[in-house]
Design a protein around this motif. Structure first.
Motif, short mmCIF file in Angstrom:
data_model
loop_
_atom_site.label_atom_id
_atom_site.label_comp_id
_atom_site.label_asym_id
_atom_site.label_seq_id
_atom_site.Cartn_x
_atom_site.Cartn_y
_atom_site.Cartn_z
N ALA A 88 -60.97 -5.60 -51.52
CA ALA A 88 -59.79 -5.41 -50.69
C ALA A 88 -60.17 -5.62 -49.23
O ALA A 88 -61.32 -5.41 -48.84
CB ALA A 88 -59.23 -4.01 -50.89
N GLN A 98 -67.28 -1.12 -50.09
CA GLN A 98 -67.01 -1.89 -51.31
C GLN A 98 -68.27 -2.59 -51.82
O GLN A 98 -68.48 -2.68 -53.04
CB GLN A 98 -65.88 -2.88 -51.04
CG GLN A 98 -64.55 -2.16 -50.80
CD GLN A 98 -63.41 -3.14 -50.54
OE1 GLN A 98 -62.76 -3.60 -51.47
NE2 GLN A 98 -63.18 -3.45 -49.27
N VAL A 107 -58.34 -5.10 -45.29
CA VAL A 107 -57.16 -4.70 -44.51
C VAL A 107 -57.35 -5.11 -43.06
O VAL A 107 -58.37 -4.81 -42.44
CB VAL A 107 -56.94 -3.18 -44.61
CG1 VAL A 107 -55.86 -2.72 -43.64
CG2 VAL A 107 -56.58 -2.79 -46.04
N GLN A 153 -65.17 -0.86 -44.15
CA GLN A 153 -64.43 -1.08 -45.41
C GLN A 153 -65.20 -2.01 -46.34
O GLN A 153 -65.12 -1.88 -47.57
CB GLN A 153 -63.02 -1.64 -45.12
CG GLN A 153 -62.97 -2.96 -44.41
CD GLN A 153 -61.53 -3.48 -44.24
OE1 GLN A 153 -60.93 -3.99 -45.18
NE2 GLN A 153 -60.99 -3.34 -43.04
N SER A 205 -63.19 2.79 -42.57
CA SER A 205 -62.09 1.88 -42.86
C SER A 205 -62.04 0.73 -41.86
O SER A 205 -61.16 -0.12 -41.93
CB SER A 205 -60.76 2.63 -42.85
OG SER A 205 -60.41 3.01 -41.52
N LEU A 228 -56.61 5.29 -47.49
CA LEU A 228 -57.05 3.91 -47.72
C LEU A 228 -58.43 3.88 -48.36
O LEU A 228 -58.68 3.11 -49.30
CB LEU A 228 -57.16 3.18 -46.39
CG LEU A 228 -56.00 2.30 -45.89
CD1 LEU A 228 -56.43 1.59 -44.61
CD2 LEU A 228 -55.59 1.28 -46.95
N ASN A 280 -57.99 5.10 -52.00
CA ASN A 280 -57.05 4.40 -52.88
C ASN A 280 -57.13 2.89 -52.82
O ASN A 280 -56.71 2.20 -53.75
CB ASN A 280 -55.63 4.87 -52.58
CG ASN A 280 -55.50 6.38 -52.73
OD1 ASN A 280 -56.14 6.96 -53.61
ND2 ASN A 280 -54.71 7.01 -51.87
N LYS A 281 -57.65 2.37 -51.73
CA LYS A 281 -57.66 0.91 -51.61
C LYS A 281 -59.10 0.36 -51.67
O LYS A 281 -59.36 -0.66 -52.30
CB LYS A 281 -57.00 0.51 -50.29
CG LYS A 281 -56.97 -0.98 -50.06
CD LYS A 281 -55.61 -1.45 -49.58
CE LYS A 281 -55.56 -2.97 -49.55
NZ LYS A 281 -54.37 -3.49 -50.16
#
Lengths: 344, 344
Positions: B309, B173, B311, B169, B164, B194, B197-198
């Motif tokens: 996404a 993706q 973060v 992250q 993450s 995260l 779900n993200k």
């Protein structure tokens, strides 16, 4: 009626833990019918001449090996590389008395799938035993590992461990022929002398007499190592990682120091892979056999013209096979360890 | 006459041993003349807006670092990636109020060599802070490490550690967009949530709650791992090595678990690099900046269309910089850790 012959065999008695020992293998006098059974046209009958003692065999002696190299089976003869003479074949590619090398068994005669023959031996002006070494799997390993995986450039700094072994002695000489600076490590004074006086290494040292491997590497590689040809793993690898140059390459051929340990040694300096953008790459010779003809064109002239040295350690007789194989792991052998089953 | 301004700075007080702590850095109120000195045409004066907290900074806080990434100097401000606004430039490529990202210092205003600017910021419809992350060094790191070093194929199995974080992250993706199966590890339940779900990871786990990393990897990768994007090193790497597939690749981006240890953990399963013909490759993002335009063409549409996404964990104010940086090594941050010096 088909002839029945004695068939002396080296049988794996049980899976091995720790260093292999004499009792892990058994010499038995079996018999064999010197005839391919009816309906078994995919088999070939071989008379084995020379067997190859290779460190990777130790990996296959472990139960549930995670290595995808096949495994050895307790109660059966060892399997490994060898030079053999065809006794009978139903495959048009092989006829009686052809010489071949490939995967055979540790016994006098073997009935094996024809597909296990890797190559027919076309050049017999060189010793046949060479096809277990410089002209066989170890030779191809040195060639593919150094040139294909190592991507050497003239003038680069090369370090080889187990440098007088079957593969190491060739890597060092290939590197010298390629214009590299080459240093090797080995485990006895005799081997260090060989490296410097026979194989043409620029420098060599006895790792058993060096309390500080990092320091000795810094001495011989003040500017760092471009290619480390990895045969041993463990402490040597850990010291090498501290001495790699930016964009250095580590072809990983073997880690012989680790195969007999219940708990492998921890390597602590892996962050240097980032600091120096090092590429560490495991490879398997069987993915490079398509280069074998090219390799022979490269290496046969070197042998014939005396431009490459090659040292064998020859054990006479299958009954001396287990000791020869065990000796690899204590560094008994000087050069390529071969077992002679029969001279022709 | 040139304006003199306050210039708050984060000074490295001394070389760091073990985990970095608040006392290793000091906030001081310095002053700066907001004018490039005469004759210093190779310098640029910047107002710093966003600073990037990156794990590699820890490596540079060690005395005699062997990393060839430059080093930090006790008594001087930290150096690192940041987004800045040009106050004055004598280089025709940069004019007052241009936005740029590159290597700046942890202070309000910096007078630095113009060569330390990496890129002018052309796209401002996205948050400027993104140029410390998804559109900056970490984004390029994820892109180059995954696509260039990892050589992914559709359908391959990808594992990402520190999944993450700023780089992780994005790797996850990118891998999903590429048609891979992707599993990530992180150190809190919040981060695992995260991931699933993200960021769209197929599976995720909290490594701190898994007593047997080998078992959890076997569960999520019954067929093994094709690409391990390495951010952490140590025990995770050791377990991964047991679970690599043949011809697996390990782009080595970082080993954050090791940077604060006096004696790094030993990694014991390196022989699997041979068994599975694995390629382990360290890389440095700065060797891939020539791909930056191509990268922006890839990633900007994904951001604008909401297909990726991102973060951030934002610390407001330079005085909160040290805590933010320290937090990286204890896993305090959730997503990319940014320090805001000024919003414009």
């Amino acid at each position: 009626m088909a002839q029945v012959s004695r068939n002396k065999q080296v049988i794996l008695t049980d899976y091995v833990t720790g260093f292999p020992k004499q009792s892990d293998m058994n010499i038995v006098d079996s018999t064999i019918t010197l005839k391919i059974p009816e309906g078994s046209n995919d088999l070939v009958l071989l008379k084995n001449l020379y067997l190859s003692c290779d460190p990777y065999l130790r990996i296959l002696m472990t139960k549930d090996t995670t290595a995808e190299l096949g495994a050895l089976t307790p109660g059966s003869p060892l399997t490994g590389f060898g030079v053999s003479k065809v006794v009978e074949s139903r495959d048009p590619d092989y006829k009686k008395d052809d010489l071949v090398w490939g995967m055979t068994k540790w016994e006098e005669y073997s009935l094996i799938p024809t597909a296990q023959i890797l190559f027919k031996i076309e050049h017999t002006d060189v010793p046949l035993s060479y096809y277990t070494g410089i002209l066989g799997m170890p030779g191809m390993t040195a060639y593919a590992g150094f040139f294909e995986v190592g991507s050497p450039k003239k003038g680069e700094n090369v370090f080889v461990s187990a440098a007088s072994g079957a593969v190491g002695q060739l890597v060092g000489q290939f590197a010298k022929l390629h214009g590299c600076y080459v240093v090797g490590s080995a485990g006895t004074k005799e081997k260090v002398d060989l490296l410097k006086n026979k194989f043409g290494y620029d420098e060599a040292f006895n790792y058993k007499e060096e309390p500080d491997l990092n320091a000795v590497l810094k001495k011989y590689f003040p500017e760092g190592i471009d290619i480390y040809f990895e045969n041993v793993g463990g402490k040597t690898l850990d010291a090498v990682l501290l001495n790699m140059r930016v964009h250095g390459r580590i072809p990983v051929c073997g880690m012989i120091s680790q195969y007999n340990l219940d708990q492998p040694e921890g390597v602590t300096n892996l962050a240097h892979i980032i600091y120096k953008r090092v590429r560490v790459e495991g490879f398997a010779v069987f993915e490079y056999y398509h280069l074998y003809t090219k390799f022979l064109e490269f290496v046969l002239p070197l042998i014939r013209e005396g431009k490459i040295a090659y040292v064998e350690d020859v054990a006479e007789g299958l009954e001396n096979g287990p000791a020869a194989l065990i000796g690899l792991f204590t560094g008994q052998n000087v050069g390529k360890q071969v077992v002679v089953v029969a001279h022709d």
